[in-house]
Write a protein that holds these residues in place. Structure first.
Motif, short mmCIF file in Angstrom:
data_model
loop_
_atom_site.label_atom_id
_atom_site.label_comp_id
_atom_site.label_asym_id
_atom_site.label_seq_id
_atom_site.Cartn_x
_atom_site.Cartn_y
_atom_site.Cartn_z
N THR A 30 0.84 -1.18 0.00
CA THR A 30 0.00 0.00 0.00
C THR A 30 0.87 1.23 0.00
O THR A 30 1.91 1.27 0.64
CB THR A 30 -0.90 0.02 1.23
N SER A 174 -2.40 2.52 13.07
CA SER A 174 -3.40 3.40 13.68
C SER A 174 -2.69 4.63 14.22
O SER A 174 -1.46 4.71 14.22
CB SER A 174 -4.18 2.69 14.79
N GLY A 193 -9.54 -0.32 7.68
CA GLY A 193 -9.45 -0.21 6.24
C GLY A 193 -8.56 -1.32 5.68
O GLY A 193 -7.39 -1.41 6.01
N GLN A 195 -7.57 -3.47 2.02
CA GLN A 195 -7.65 -3.54 0.57
C GLN A 195 -8.19 -4.92 0.15
O GLN A 195 -7.89 -5.93 0.78
CB GLN A 195 -6.27 -3.31 -0.06
N VAL A 222 -10.92 -0.13 1.22
CA VAL A 222 -10.12 1.06 0.94
C VAL A 222 -9.20 0.77 -0.23
O VAL A 222 -9.04 -0.38 -0.66
CB VAL A 222 -9.28 1.49 2.16
N PRO A 226 -3.36 6.02 2.53
CA PRO A 226 -3.82 6.00 3.93
C PRO A 226 -4.67 7.20 4.31
O PRO A 226 -4.91 7.41 5.52
CB PRO A 226 -2.50 5.97 4.71
N LEU A 229 -7.40 6.83 6.96
CA LEU A 229 -6.94 6.77 8.34
C LEU A 229 -6.67 8.17 8.87
O LEU A 229 -7.12 8.53 9.97
CB LEU A 229 -5.67 5.92 8.43
N VAL A 234 -11.50 5.59 9.18
CA VAL A 234 -11.27 4.27 9.76
C VAL A 234 -10.38 4.43 10.98
O VAL A 234 -9.66 5.42 11.13
CB VAL A 234 -10.61 3.30 8.74
N PHE A 237 -5.58 0.74 9.57
CA PHE A 237 -5.35 0.65 8.13
C PHE A 237 -4.31 -0.43 7.86
O PHE A 237 -3.23 -0.42 8.47
CB PHE A 237 -4.85 2.01 7.62
N GLU A 244 3.59 3.19 4.63
CA GLU A 244 2.50 4.07 5.06
C GLU A 244 2.68 4.57 6.49
O GLU A 244 2.31 5.70 6.81
CB GLU A 244 1.15 3.36 4.95
#
Length: 393
Positions: A30, A174, A193, A195, A222, A226, A229, A234, A237, A244
């Protein structure tokens, strides 16, 4: 020397788009919107291509086999090595700090000293397993969650012979004071979240191994940025701790990471994948590759700043990489994923018997039943360390 007919049949299926549809195995990287999206494509999920693509792939496999049959043997003794010709390494992602060891191995002449006349790093994302099977690359960078399903579902002759990351980088990200997801129990009642596809498979496995009822967690579809988030849509994530997590932190947030590797799903990542045929016929070349890689990663671990500079200014200079983020990524992967008590004892790139067992158990939790002997061959790296004990210094 006869060609591997099973291999060629696999390549044709992989390139003509007629393979059966099934779950895509490789967890996707991601990324923030400013970074290219990692779209890892399973070999059997390629879009339909002209028949000439299949023919080209078969020709490549034939060329590789003929080259293997005619290549001379040698050792991995640095400058005394016989020439192994050109080396193509298929990377799993774009040329950022993730591949600092390869950059150092080129820049400091380790590949050249090991016997390779020229080295090409082919950037991802792509179907690493298909690239290796076609003969386009001698070695590819992947991970067990990608390679195991190809072996199981397509009878592909592949093995992992070493790994950069002792721990996989997947995390539930988070923000402190908001999601605060520090333990698996903290997932209960939260919106996460995730994917679609392989990341969802891993997330479901995380819930299962921690005995969390899926009905107690809200999965929110999602994409790979990010922003949901950061915007509070959310609570958590699905992300990479080396990607991320750094991006969100650089936006001024205090981040919290629930690493899958520390919470029931330990498996290696950034692993070196080769064919069984290469192990049998190009063994010395693969050992020379591993020897140079160990030297390169020793340098990368020792110098995160130079790792980032090589990514930003040399190998990824056209990507617009952020130097601060690349330094942070290099440090994070060194400290969290690459250097462990086991690598201190056994050497970089190694995968201990215990870590193999853990990886196999995590694969089973994700729905892939495979034996360690089907997936790993650590004999080449063991020989490299036996022949070069100074690598442990």
């Amino acid at each position: 020397m006869m060609l591997n007919v099973g291999l060629i049949r696999y390549i044709v299926r992989a390139t003509d788009g007629r393979g059966r549809a099934h779950r895509t195995p490789t967890p996707r990287r991601t990324t923030a919107s400013a970074t290219p999206r990692r779209e890892v494509i399973h070999p059997m999920r390629f879009r339909s291509r002209p028949a000439r693509a299949a023919a080209a792939a078969v020709a490549a496999a034939a060329a590789l086999t003929l080259a293997a049959c005619s290549s001379g043997g040698s050792d991995s003794e640095g400058g005394d090595a016989e020439s192994f010709g050109e080396l193509n390494i298929q990377l799993s992602w774009v040329k950022n700090a993730e591949f600092a060891g390869e950059y150092f191995a080129i820049e400091n002449g380790y590949f050249a000293d090991a016997g390779f006349d020229d080295v090409t790093l082919t950037a991802g994302p792509t179907a690493t397993e298909a690239t290796v099977l076609s003969g386009t690359a001698l070695v590819g960078v992947s991970n067990p969650v990608s390679t195991a399903p190809v072996i199981l579902e397509e009878d592909a002759p592949l093995k992992i012979i070493g790994t950069t990351y002792q721990k996989n980088p997947y995390t539930i990200l988070s923000i402190a004071g908001k999601g605060d997801i520090k333990t698996p129990a903290d997932l209960v009642g939260k919106k996460i979240g995730v994917q679609a596809g392989p990341n969802e498979t891993l997330f479901d496995a995380l819930l299962a191994v921690n005995e969390i009822d899926p009905s107690e967690v809200t999965k929110v579809p999602v994409e790979y940025d990010p922003a949901p988030l950061v915007n509070g849509e959310v609570d958590g994530f699905f992300a990479f701790v080396t990607n991320e997590s750094i991006t969100v932190e650089n936006l001024g947030n205090e981040v919290v990471n629930l690493l899958l590797a520390d919470n029931g799903l330990p498996f290696v990542a950034e692993s070196f994948v080769v064919t069984d045929q290469s192990i049998a016929e190009n063994r010395e070349a693969l050992k020379a590759f591993l020897y140079a890689e160990v030297l390169g990663w020793k340098d990368a671990v020792a110098d995160a700043d130079e790792s980032a500079r090589l990514a930003v200014e040399v190998y990824g200079k056209d990507l617009g990489l952020d130097a601060a983020k690349e330094i942070a990524q290099a440090k994070a992967q060194n400290e969290l994923l690459i250097v462990t008590d086991e690598t201190d004892a056994n050497g970089l790139l190694t995968i201990s018997d215990e870590l193999q067992k853990q990886s196999i158990a995590s694969l089973a939790a994700a729905g892939y039943e495979i034996d360690a002997e089907q997936l790993f061959d650590m004999s080449l790296l063991a020989e490299v360390y036996d022949e070069h004990p100074e690598l442990l210094e």
